[in-house]
Design a protein around this motif. Structure first.
Motif, PDB file in Angstrom:
ATOM      1  N   SER A 116       0.842  -1.192   0.000  1.00  0.00           N
ATOM      2  CA  SER A 116       0.000   0.000   0.000  1.00  0.00           C
ATOM      3  C   SER A 116       0.877   1.242   0.000  1.00  0.00           C
ATOM      4  O   SER A 116       1.511   1.573   1.002  1.00  0.00           O
ATOM      5  N   GLY A 117       0.912   1.911  -1.132  1.00  0.00           N
ATOM      6  CA  GLY A 117       1.698   3.135  -1.221  1.00  0.00           C
ATOM      7  C   GLY A 117       1.161   4.233  -0.327  1.00  0.00           C
ATOM      8  O   GLY A 117       1.914   5.063   0.187  1.00  0.00           O
ATOM      9  N   THR A 118      -0.155   4.232  -0.124  1.00  0.00           N
ATOM     10  CA  THR A 118      -0.762   5.255   0.740  1.00  0.00           C
ATOM     11  C   THR A 118      -0.242   5.141   2.162  1.00  0.00           C
ATOM     12  O   THR A 118       0.060   6.146   2.815  1.00  0.00           O
ATOM     13  N   LEU A 119      -0.120   3.893   2.663  1.00  0.00           N
ATOM     14  CA  LEU A 119       0.416   3.698   4.013  1.00  0.00           C
ATOM     15  C   LEU A 119       1.852   4.195   4.109  1.00  0.00           C
ATOM     16  O   LEU A 119       2.266   4.759   5.123  1.00  0.00           O
ATOM     17  N   ILE A 120       2.614   3.981   3.045  1.00  0.00           N
ATOM     18  CA  ILE A 120       4.019   4.375   3.065  1.00  0.00           C
ATOM     19  C   ILE A 120       4.168   5.891   2.963  1.00  0.00           C
ATOM     20  O   ILE A 120       5.095   6.476   3.521  1.00  0.00           O
ATOM     21  N   MET A 121       3.231   6.547   2.275  1.00  0.00           N
ATOM     22  CA  MET A 121       3.309   8.000   2.149  1.00  0.00           C
ATOM     23  C   MET A 121       2.779   8.712   3.378  1.00  0.00           C
ATOM     24  O   MET A 121       3.080   9.874   3.617  1.00  0.00           O
ATOM     25  N   GLU A 122       1.951   8.016   4.180  1.00  0.00           N
ATOM     26  CA  GLU A 122       1.375   8.648   5.362  1.00  0.00           C
ATOM     27  C   GLU A 122       2.389   8.700   6.493  1.00  0.00           C
ATOM     28  O   GLU A 122       3.256   7.849   6.619  1.00  0.00           O
TER      29      GLU A 122
END
Length: 344
Positions: A116-122
């Motif tokens: 999950s890229g979103t988790l990594i960007m958060e």
């Protein structure tokens, strides 16, 4: 059930806000919305995807860095994501962070695993700082001291300043509701082109101001302004909500619209107390069509009907019969939902 993967993420570059992008025609793409529940209310927090922002995560003892850039496969004004790990990197800018890290991981380790890229960007909120202005808040953080808070937050940008000055013209508060000229400006900006011309929109504010109760139920109040049977479009309702927010009102509804048609707003200077009261009434079942502690003939009927049906023996063909004199009075969907049966 397996637990959701929660990576350890390090922010290594904050990036910058570019007004033409973050406040331009594609601004919705440049902001991440995180929904939270606070005191029973849904709260949305907005985080910018800043140009040059970098986050790092370690996978299989190897660092992976995702960087935000301007432009992707579809549009040069949209954000793009580029992932690199040591000497390896994406062959092209990806449209989303999930594709950026997963495609590079696949090429390096020859596996179909996706992350999950979103988790990594958060980044998780670790500490809050409060102050009377952006500069004092930033000073308390103790980092990048050579910068002013208003610069980092984009508030000294000429375009942002211009927008903020324009918005000030279309905002007022409860103690200014008597100023019709100012209220009319707000009406023209938010509502005039989105509702019927005959409606006495100002009556809602006049009566609300004269009422000792700071809380209204929006739909019932609007119904009193419009002709009987008037049907509101969603666009029109959004405009009404916008004018309420612009006049200092707060939505304190403790539930989603799918759960109930009620929508409560307050003009109080202390909305938290009103919010807590409405939430208490809701939790105790008083904001339903029939309060939970009162006899509900409709529910009793349907439960009795369902119970009788469950006791009814099936016919020779394995089907149950519903008395047509009752069934004919209800649509099939209602019978299926209430009685948990399949109508053939």
């Amino acid at each position: 059930m397996s637990k959701q993967w929660k990576p350890s993420v390090t922010l290594i570059a904050t990036g910058i806000i570019i007004p033409d992008l973050h406040f331009g025609p594609f601004l919705r793409n440049w902001w991440h919305v995180r929904s939270l529940q606070e005191n029973g209310m849904k709260v949305e927090q907005y985080y910018p995807f800043q140009i040059g922002m970098k986050t790092q995560v370690e996978l299989k003892n190897r660092p992976f860095i995702i960087r935000i850039v301007q432009g992707n496969k579809h549009n040069n004004l949209l954000l793009g994501f580029f992932c690199e790990s040591l000497s390896e990197s994406n062959e092209e800018v990806e449209n989303d962070p999930t594709s950026a890290i997963s495609n590079l991981y696949k090429r390096i380790f020859q596996t179909e695993t996706r992350f999950s890229g979103t988790l990594i960007m958060e980044n998780q909120l670790s500490e809050e700082f409060h102050g009377s202005d952006p500069n004092s808040v930033w000073k308390k953080m103790g980092m990048l001291k050579e910068w002013l808070g208003e610069t980092l937050f984009g508030l000294d940008n000429s375009n942002v300043k211009k927008k903020l000055e324009q918005l000030k013209k279309f905002v007022c508060f409860y103690n200014e509701w008597h100023d019709y000229s100012k209220m009319e400006q707000i009406f023209r900006y938010h509502l005039q082109k989105r509702t019927c011309s005959q409606v006495d929109w100002y009556l809602l504010f006049r009566e609300w101001k004269e009422n000792n109760c700071p809380i209204i139920e929006l739909h019932s109040q609007l119904a009193s302004l419009y002709p009987n049977g008037y049907i509101f479009s969603e666009r029109e309702m959004r405009a009404w909500r916008a004018i309420l927010r612009a006049t200092g009102c707060i939505n304190i509804t403790p539930f989603d619209k799918e759960e109930s048609e009620y929508e409560f707003w307050t003009r109080s200077s202390d909305p938290e107390s009103d919010k807590a009261m409405i939430n208490m009434l809701y939790q105790n079942g008083f904001l339903r069509t029939i309060p939970s502690n009162m006899f509900n003939a409709t529910e009793v009927f349907w439960k009795s009907f369902e119970h009788s049906l469950s006791l009814n023996k099936r016919g020779a063909n394995g089907k149950q019969r519903i008395l047509s004199i009752i069934a004919d009075k209800f649509p099939y969907k209602e019978l299926q939902t209430r009685l948990h049966v399949i109508i053939l």
